[in-house]
Structure formats: structure tokens, C-alpha cells
Design a protein around this motif. Structure first.
Motif, PDB file in Angstrom:
ATOM      1  N   CYS A  41      55.871  51.147  45.659  1.00  0.00           N
ATOM      2  CA  CYS A  41      57.261  51.698  44.986  1.00  0.00           C
ATOM      3  C   CYS A  41      58.097  50.682  45.141  1.00  0.00           C
ATOM      4  CB  CYS A  41      57.338  53.223  45.555  1.00  0.00           C
ATOM      5  SG  CYS A  41      55.823  54.234  45.708  1.00  0.00           S
ATOM      6  N   ASP A  42      59.053  50.671  44.200  1.00  0.00           N
ATOM      7  CA  ASP A  42      60.282  50.260  44.161  1.00  0.00           C
ATOM      8  C   ASP A  42      61.181  50.633  45.639  1.00  0.00           C
ATOM      9  OD1 ASP A  42      59.653  48.946  42.035  1.00  0.00           O
ATOM     10  OD2 ASP A  42      61.205  49.879  40.661  1.00  0.00           O
ATOM     11  N   GLU A  43      61.896  50.019  46.113  1.00  0.00           N
ATOM     12  CA  GLU A  43      62.802  50.181  47.522  1.00  0.00           C
ATOM     13  C   GLU A  43      63.511  51.507  47.397  1.00  0.00           C
ATOM     14  OE1 GLU A  43      65.180  48.180  51.142  1.00  0.00           O
ATOM     15  OE2 GLU A  43      64.792  47.246  48.926  1.00  0.00           O
ATOM     16  N   ASN A  44      63.118  52.252  48.127  1.00  0.00           N
ATOM     17  CA  ASN A  44      63.944  53.862  48.374  1.00  0.00           C
ATOM     18  C   ASN A  44      63.624  54.662  46.842  1.00  0.00           C
ATOM     19  OD1 ASN A  44      65.014  53.221  50.840  1.00  0.00           O
ATOM     20  ND2 ASN A  44      66.616  52.021  49.801  1.00  0.00           N
ATOM     21  N   SER A  45      62.647  54.415  46.216  1.00  0.00           N
ATOM     22  CA  SER A  45      62.510  55.163  44.938  1.00  0.00           C
ATOM     23  C   SER A  45      61.586  56.248  45.252  1.00  0.00           C
ATOM     24  CB  SER A  45      61.980  54.105  43.806  1.00  0.00           C
ATOM     25  OG  SER A  45      60.555  53.908  44.082  1.00  0.00           O
ATOM     26  N   PHE A  46      60.859  56.426  46.321  1.00  0.00           N
ATOM     27  CA  PHE A  46      59.781  57.357  46.321  1.00  0.00           C
ATOM     28  C   PHE A  46      60.470  58.835  46.741  1.00  0.00           C
ATOM     29  CE2 PHE A  46      56.472  60.076  48.714  1.00  0.00           C
ATOM     30  CZ  PHE A  46      55.568  60.094  47.587  1.00  0.00           C
ATOM     31  N   LYS A  87      59.243  54.877  41.256  1.00  0.00           N
ATOM     32  CA  LYS A  87      59.391  53.717  40.411  1.00  0.00           C
ATOM     33  C   LYS A  87      58.632  52.515  40.700  1.00  0.00           C
ATOM     34  CE  LYS A  87      63.935  54.940  38.231  1.00  0.00           C
ATOM     35  NZ  LYS A  87      63.315  55.301  37.026  1.00  0.00           N
ATOM     36  N   ILE A  88      57.824  51.993  39.820  1.00  0.00           N
ATOM     37  CA  ILE A  88      57.192  50.839  39.973  1.00  0.00           C
ATOM     38  C   ILE A  88      57.456  49.976  38.948  1.00  0.00           C
ATOM     39  CG2 ILE A  88      54.910  49.710  39.833  1.00  0.00           C
ATOM     40  CD1 ILE A  88      53.519  52.244  40.855  1.00  0.00           C
ATOM     41  N   ASP A  89      58.214  48.830  39.285  1.00  0.00           N
ATOM     42  CA  ASP A  89      58.983  47.850  38.667  1.00  0.00           C
ATOM     43  C   ASP A  89      59.811  48.591  37.532  1.00  0.00           C
ATOM     44  OD1 ASP A  89      58.035  45.728  39.763  1.00  0.00           O
ATOM     45  OD2 ASP A  89      56.397  45.178  38.467  1.00  0.00           O
ATOM     46  N   LYS A  90      60.726  49.662  38.009  1.00  0.00           N
ATOM     47  CA  LYS A  90      61.686  50.383  37.285  1.00  0.00           C
ATOM     48  C   LYS A  90      60.956  51.396  36.333  1.00  0.00           C
ATOM     49  CE  LYS A  90      65.199  46.679  37.676  1.00  0.00           C
ATOM     50  NZ  LYS A  90      66.091  45.728  37.178  1.00  0.00           N
ATOM     51  N   LYS A  91      59.760  51.510  36.481  1.00  0.00           N
ATOM     52  CA  LYS A  91      59.040  52.356  35.609  1.00  0.00           C
ATOM     53  C   LYS A  91      58.727  53.822  36.483  1.00  0.00           C
ATOM     54  CE  LYS A  91      56.656  48.605  33.372  1.00  0.00           C
ATOM     55  NZ  LYS A  91      57.027  47.531  34.160  1.00  0.00           N
ATOM     56  N   ASP A  92      58.858  55.045  35.750  1.00  0.00           N
ATOM     57  CA  ASP A  92      58.614  56.360  36.132  1.00  0.00           C
ATOM     58  C   ASP A  92      56.935  56.396  36.600  1.00  0.00           C
ATOM     59  OD1 ASP A  92      61.318  56.964  36.815  1.00  0.00           O
ATOM     60  OD2 ASP A  92      61.437  58.100  34.892  1.00  0.00           O
ATOM     61  N   VAL A  93      56.858  56.913  37.710  1.00  0.00           N
ATOM     62  CA  VAL A  93      55.364  56.896  37.987  1.00  0.00           C
ATOM     63  C   VAL A  93      55.165  58.484  39.018  1.00  0.00           C
ATOM     64  CG1 VAL A  93      53.401  56.200  39.149  1.00  0.00           C
ATOM     65  CG2 VAL A  93      54.600  54.764  37.860  1.00  0.00           C
ATOM     66  N   LEU A  94      54.343  59.186  38.684  1.00  0.00           N
ATOM     67  CA  LEU A  94      53.826  60.155  39.583  1.00  0.00           C
ATOM     68  C   LEU A  94      52.756  59.524  40.533  1.00  0.00           C
ATOM     69  CD1 LEU A  94      54.350  63.312  37.448  1.00  0.00           C
ATOM     70  CD2 LEU A  94      55.949  62.606  39.339  1.00  0.00           C
TER      71      LEU A  94
END
Length: 256
Positions: A41-46, A87-94
Motif C-alpha cells: 500500500c501507498d504510505e499511510n493509505s490503508f 491506495k496502490i500507486d494512487k489507485k483505490d483498492v479494497l
């Protein structure tokens, strides 16, 4: 710390820096959901979802509450799966990540509920879903309630398909039993980590049933790839970039 495959010792720090992959033989050791979140995950995005769901003892199995307590203390997790939005490379993911250290990654009612809710959320909000599966199968301490999760998670995966939302799976070592027989094999793209054990029953059970010797490497990811059971094998260091590319290739358009 010794690699269980090549038996060569490396420092714990070396393993951690290499994402728990042996630098000598490339063996992928089991890794916690917390550590997977750090490299995926992008940093602090989870943002964790459905954290407060907790298991009961639906069939009054003696000693079950004590086993749950021990698993929580061992893993610092509430259940055998962690679910959330990131976010993975700024893309929303569940994202759903299972833990084999929590009662063998067994799928009880809470595991099935959390995964199902994640999928329905993806279908409703049009957000791709990625599941990291690792499990010994259904949680027998919950009896029929555990087995019902196979149908429930499969139904939720169908909802994603009907909504035309991408559903990706990474099979990790090991992925077996009822998880393999349900949501783990229903992804639009089914990937595996190198040398992951993937199957329903164990090799000894199968050999005893068919009275035949199984091929070398039977049920390992490379054998499953050769037989078309999985679509690709992705090393841990490449997974974040891989998912980013897959999300772009399966982009959800407004027309859909």
C-alpha cells in the motif's frame, strides 16, 4: 534465522529487508498481514474495515474461546483476515489479507463475513478487490457455520462479476481446503507466490484415495501454472507494480 528451504542462515534484518524472501534461494517465507500492507500500500493509505467483527462460539465447542484468545495474542490480529481500503500507486483498492498464523488461516463465520462485505463494497462503489489467500480450510470449531462461508463468499464474488468490477487473487503458501474451493479460485486473475502450496486435500490424502504416486512438485505454484490452474506467478518484490498495472488494464469505465 534459517531458511526452511535451503537451510542457509541469514539475519532477521536481512530477511525483513528482502520482504521475508531468502536472498540465497528465493524461497518466499510466510509473512504477516501487517508486513504485507507495508510493501503493497501507498504510505499511510490503508484504512481497516470491519475490524470490530468478532467470532462467537456458535456450536459451543469446548476450548474454542481459549484458542481464539491465544491466536489473537500470537498474531496481534482480531481474526484470520484483515480487510481494508488503500491506495496502490494512487489507485483505490479494497484489500483482504489472510494470516496463516491465526488458527491456520481457517475460514470461520467472521472471515467469510469480512471477505463478503469487502466484495459487496467493491461491487457497490466500483473499486477493484484484491485478496491474499492463505488457509488450511474451513474452521471446524464452527461446524456448519464455517462451511456456509464457502457459498457466501462465492455469492459475493459473483456480485463483483455482475457489477463488472475486477477481482484479483494472490494464492500464498499454503492455500487449501474450503478457501481453495470457494473465493480463492473465482478471481478474474488468479496469481500465486513462488512455490506456494495450492490444493484442496493434501498429497497423502490424494495418494491414498487414488492409489497412485503423485508427480514431483504436485500442488506447488509452478506445477499449477503448467496445468493452467493459476494464471501467473509473481515474486513479492514485483507485486505492487504488478497490481498497479493490472488495475490499469482492467480499468472500470463509466459505460460499464
Amino acid at each position: 534465522m534459517e531458511c526452511p528451504h535451503c537451510k542457509i542462515n541469514h539475519s532477521e534484518e536481512t530477511f525483513k529487508k528482502n520482504l521475508m524472501v531468502c536472498p540465497e534461494c528465493n524461497h518466499h517465507l510466510r509473512i504477516s498481514p501487517q508486513d504485507r500492507i507495508k510493501y503493497l500500500c501507498d504510505e499511510n493509505s490503508f484504512e481497516e474495515l470491519f475490524k470490530n467483527l468478532k467470532s462467537n462460539n456458535p456450536i459451543d465447542m469446548e476450548g474454542y474461546e481459549e484458542k481464539l484468545t491465544a491466536a489473537k495474542q500470537k498474531t496481534n490480529l482480531e481474526e484470520a483476515v484483515v480487510t481494508g481500503k488503500c491506495k496502490i500507486d494512487k489507485k483505490d483498492v479494497l484489500l483482504g489479507i489472510m494470516s496463516f498464523d491465526f488458527m491456520g488461516g481457517s475460514m470461520g463465520s467472521v472471515v467469510g463475513e469480512k471477505i463478503s462485505r469487502l466484495m459487496y463494497k467493491g461491487a457497490e462503489e466500483k473499486i477493484p478487490v484484491i485478496i491474499y489467500a492463505t488457509s488450511g480450510g474451513a474452521r471446524m470449531q464452527e461446524g456448519i457455520y464455517s462451511l456456509m462461508q464457502m457459498a457466501k463468499t462465492s455469492s459475493a464474488a459473483a456480485a463483483l462479476d455482475n457489477a463488472r468490477v475486477p477481482y484479483f487473487v494472490m494464492l500464498c503458501d499454503p492455500t487449501t481446503g474450503g478457501v481453495t474451493a470457494s473465493f480463492a479460485m473465482l478471481g478474474d486473475l488468479i496469481c500465486a507466490e513462488p512455490k506456494a502450496l495450492i490444493g484442496f486435500a493434501g498429497p497423502r490424502v490424494i495418494e491414498g484415495t487414488i492409489n497412485q504416486k503423485l508427480p514431483e512438485g504436485f500442488q506447488r505454484a509452478e506445477f499449477q501454472l503448467q496445468k493452467g490452474f493459476v494464471d501467473c506467478i509473481v515474486a513479492r518484490k514485483d507485486q505492487k507494480a504488478f497490481w498497479s498495472k493490472m488495475i490499469d488494464l482492467h480499468k472500470i469505465t463509466k459505460a460499464e
